[in-house]
Scaffold this motif. Structure first.
Motif, PDB file in Angstrom:
ATOM      1  N   TRP A 191       0.821  -1.209   0.000  1.00 51.24           N
ATOM      2  CA  TRP A 191       0.000   0.000   0.000  1.00 51.24           C
ATOM      3  C   TRP A 191       0.861   1.266   0.000  1.00 51.24           C
ATOM      4  O   TRP A 191       0.546   2.233  -0.694  1.00 51.24           O
ATOM      5  N   GLU A 244       0.649   4.247  -2.712  1.00 55.21           N
ATOM      6  CA  GLU A 244       0.464   5.671  -2.410  1.00 55.21           C
ATOM      7  C   GLU A 244       1.492   6.513  -3.165  1.00 55.21           C
ATOM      8  O   GLU A 244       1.172   7.603  -3.658  1.00 55.21           O
ATOM      9  N   ARG A 286      -9.431   6.649   0.176  1.00 56.28           N
ATOM     10  CA  ARG A 286      -9.165   7.834  -0.622  1.00 56.28           C
ATOM     11  C   ARG A 286     -10.396   8.470  -1.267  1.00 56.28           C
ATOM     12  O   ARG A 286     -10.384   9.673  -1.556  1.00 56.28           O
TER      13      ARG A 286
END
Length: 233
Positions: free
Chosen positions: A28, A32, A160
């Motif tokens: 992850w 990002e 998000r």
């Protein structure tokens, strides 16, 4: 902006003995970083994003979202009776998501887009790659690794989507009915992420399957970012 080369997903830097949760957290973090380099998301953060940008994003996302429920359904059919819990979870998930694209279409029309043009659209380069990978993987026997794909896709919605919606509203003055798709997925994907976390910690995923989950998460992270990089191509 990337140079257009699809590189091998980098192996996350993780210590020996790391748990599956630790390994996915590293994936992850890499994801990002990829998202931070996506032009439209960079403009969104800077406040220079335009209404046309938002329309283009919805147009491109719709072509991939339509495929979501079908590949999940295919995965459900690929699990044998020894993986009944995963098959049942996939069936529930496919049912919950099979109308999601309709919300996106309503948002697109609400910001001045043509429904006919949207439905006649085609996948961009990244969406083609992502969709092809997902259907291929879902067709394999007992595709447990797809939990890694869900980690990325559902995690994106849960972590998000709401922030993106709020920022689009702030910069462009959009109403709630113009960002409903993103707003909805904050809550829906948070629930799906909770279900997935329960599966990952249930003992159903052994060491070999954990490697598959991590690898699938790496590939899907790169392809999803590519989809956002390749708007209009």
């Amino acid at each position: 902006m990337t140079d257009g080369t699809l590189t091998e997903p980098a192996a996350p830097s993780i210590p020996d003995g790391a748990t599956l949760s630790d390994r996915l957290a590293a994936v992850w973090a890499d994801f990002e970083e990829m998202l931070a380099r996506v032009p439209i998301l960079r403009r969104l953060g800077e406040g220079t994003v335009t209404l046309e940008d938002y329309q283009r994003l919805l147009f491109n996302l719709r072509q991939q979202v339509v495929d979501g429920s079908p590949w999940i359904s295919r995965a459900a059919g690929s699990f044998d009776i020894d993986h009944f819990e995963l098959r049942a979870a996939a069936i529930r998930h496919a049912e919950e998501e099979h109308r999601d694209y309709l919300m996106l279409e309503r948002d697109y029309v609400a910001v001045g887009g043509s429904l006919a043009e949207l439905r006649a659209g085609r996948k961009n380069i990244g969406s083609e790659a992502l969709s092809g990978y997902m259907f291929h993987y879902a067709s394999q026997p007992n595709p447990v690794g797809l939990l890694g794909a869900m980690f990325i896709i559902e995690g994106l919605g849960a972590r998000r989507a709401a922030a993106w919606a709020a920022r689009f509203q702030e910069v462009l003055g959009l109403a709630d009915n113009q960002v409903h798709f993103m707003r909805y997925h904050e809550q829906a994907d948070a629930a799906h992420t909770g279900d997935m976390d329960a599966i990952l910690s249930s003992g159903l995923v052994d060491e070999g399957a954990a490697d598959q989950v991590v690898r699938c998460a790496q590939v899907v992270a790169r392809l999803y970012a590519l989809q956002l990089e390749e708007l209009d191509r």
